[in-house]
Design an enzyme around this catalytic site. Structure first.
Site, short mmCIF file in Angstrom:
data_model
loop_
_atom_site.label_atom_id
_atom_site.label_comp_id
_atom_site.label_asym_id
_atom_site.label_seq_id
_atom_site.Cartn_x
_atom_site.Cartn_y
_atom_site.Cartn_z
N GLU A 75 0.86 -1.19 0.00
CA GLU A 75 0.00 0.00 0.00
C GLU A 75 0.89 1.23 0.00
OE1 GLU A 75 -3.04 2.49 2.92
OE2 GLU A 75 -2.48 0.44 3.46
N ASN A 79 0.39 11.68 0.57
CA ASN A 79 -0.21 12.89 1.14
C ASN A 79 -0.02 14.03 0.14
OD1 ASN A 79 -1.00 12.03 3.97
ND2 ASN A 79 1.15 11.42 3.94
N ARG A 99 16.09 3.47 12.83
CA ARG A 99 15.92 2.15 12.24
C ARG A 99 14.70 1.45 12.82
NH1 ARG A 99 20.54 -1.90 11.69
NH2 ARG A 99 20.47 -1.86 13.96
N HIS A 103 12.84 -3.66 4.92
CA HIS A 103 12.65 -3.77 3.46
C HIS A 103 11.43 -4.60 3.14
CE1 HIS A 103 15.22 -7.38 4.45
NE2 HIS A 103 14.31 -7.97 3.70
N HIS A 180 8.15 -11.08 1.13
CA HIS A 180 8.08 -10.76 2.56
C HIS A 180 8.35 -9.29 2.86
CE1 HIS A 180 12.55 -11.71 2.45
NE2 HIS A 180 12.57 -10.62 3.18
N GLU A 241 9.28 -11.16 7.95
CA GLU A 241 10.61 -11.49 8.45
C GLU A 241 10.91 -10.62 9.67
OE1 GLU A 241 15.36 -11.11 7.22
OE2 GLU A 241 13.80 -10.66 5.73
N HIS A 268 2.56 0.64 8.48
CA HIS A 268 2.01 -0.51 9.19
C HIS A 268 2.02 -1.74 8.31
CE1 HIS A 268 -1.60 1.30 7.14
NE2 HIS A 268 -1.76 0.02 6.77
N GLU A 314 -2.63 -3.12 11.23
CA GLU A 314 -4.00 -2.81 10.85
C GLU A 314 -4.80 -4.10 10.76
OE1 GLU A 314 -6.43 -0.19 7.50
OE2 GLU A 314 -4.47 -1.03 6.99
#
Length: 327
Positions: A75, A79, A99, A103, A180, A241, A268, A314
């Site tokens: 997703e 903005n 951090r 990825h 992943h 992961e 998220h 979510e």
């Protein structure tokens, strides 16, 4: 299914959300990787748009399914106005002291050919195949500098194809998979307990690297395929992961950046469920931390729980169980 029940065997790791500066450039990049826009949601009154991208070609595990009945989507949140702001920059999650998120990972057919295709198109790399000791993975950079790991779909492949032979190969993005999403966790034991016992994921495999002092844990929803007996899971979509660096759990002041505090970037991960109200009631009974309950705010069709590190998860309704669109 009765309105009061929920079964974690029906849950899916639907998507990972990242904020982007220029949606045209970001969509172009992920489409170059073979994804397509599955759904676009526009919220002009709130001045943001959402783009859901995933693999939809023949053979893709989620092909043809409704948006929230899929796994392995990305997703993109845009903005309004960031694309014209010369000072706007996302936090990619890999620079100190912010951090956290690491990825997303795409599995490809011919890794050398796939990397050459990206490079020929002008896209940058954080790590090429020939860099460093790990010659079987690469990290491309999307337009915002998020890391996109590139791995091979082929079991046993180390990516060390002969470079001259690789020139004759043609990589087909239609065969790729969004494999992943990686996040760093402070306490592996607590995070594994949360993702397995609360969210109902299964542990696919563990990679222990004592010399480098970190472990990797790959979790997901196995569905009808089940957990791979040999641990090879590149052909799956929607895995998580967890990266644990030894000793962080012993430091009371150690904390990863959740991506939603400034500077922002990653937002998220999202799990779709069979019955939203029943799932949230179950989470409540298990004592989870909440960022947003269903009853809070204007959007009554989404909730956000917090994992042990404060990452947002979510929770949305899978339309295949409700028979109606979420948005």
């Amino acid at each position: 299914m009765a309105a009061t029940t929920t079964d974690t065997n029906n849950y899916k790791f639907n998507h990972s959300m990242i904020r982007v500066k220029d949606p045209k450039e970001s969509v172009k990049f992920y489409e170059f990787l073979g994804m397509k826009v599955i759904k676009r949601l526009q919220f002009p009154e709130s001045k943001f748009d959402l783009y859901f991208l995933g693999y939809d070609g023949a053979g893709a595990p989620s092909a043809g399914r409704s948006t929230f009945d899929r796994q392995g989507l990305i997703e993109l949140t845009h903005n309004y106005g960031t694309e014209t702001d010369p000072h706007y920059k996302v936090n990619n999650g890999n620079a100190e002291p912010h951090r956290g998120f690491g990825h997303v990972c795409v599995a490809v057919d011919h890794i050398r050919a796939a990397c050459a295709r990206l490079e020929d198109a002008g896209y940058r790399f954080q790590k090429r195949l020939e860099d460093g000791r790990m010659r079987h993975i690469a990290f491309a950079l999307d337009p915002d500098g998020y890391w996109v790991e590139i791995i091979s779909l082929r079991s046993g492949s180390k990516g060390a194809d002969d470079p001259e032979e690789a020139k004759a190969l043609v990589s087909d993005p239609g065969t790729y998979r969004m494999n992943h999403t990686m996040i760093r966790v402070k306490d592996a034991e607590k995070s594994l307990k949360f993702y397995q016992e609360v969210l109902g994921m299964s542990l696919f495999r563990t990679s222990e690297q004592p010399a480098a002092k970190f472990n990797l844990y790959f979790l997901g929803y196995p569905g009808e395929r089940g957990v791979p007996a040999d641990g090879f899971s590149a052909e799956y979509e929607g895995l998580l992961e967890l990266t644990w660096n030894y000793g962080t759990e012993k430091d009371p002041d150690f904390k990863y950046h959740d991506g939603n505090a400034e500077p922002q970037g990653f937002g998220h991960i999202c799990v779709s469920v069979d019955n939203l109200e029943a799932a949230c009631a179950r989470f409540e009974s298990l004592g989870v931390g909440w960022k947003k309950r269903l009853t809070e705010g204007r959007m009554k069709n989404v909730a956000f729980v917090l994992d042990p590190d404060g990452y947002w998860v979510e929770i949305v309704q899978n339309e295949s169980f409700s028979g109606k669109e979420n948005f």
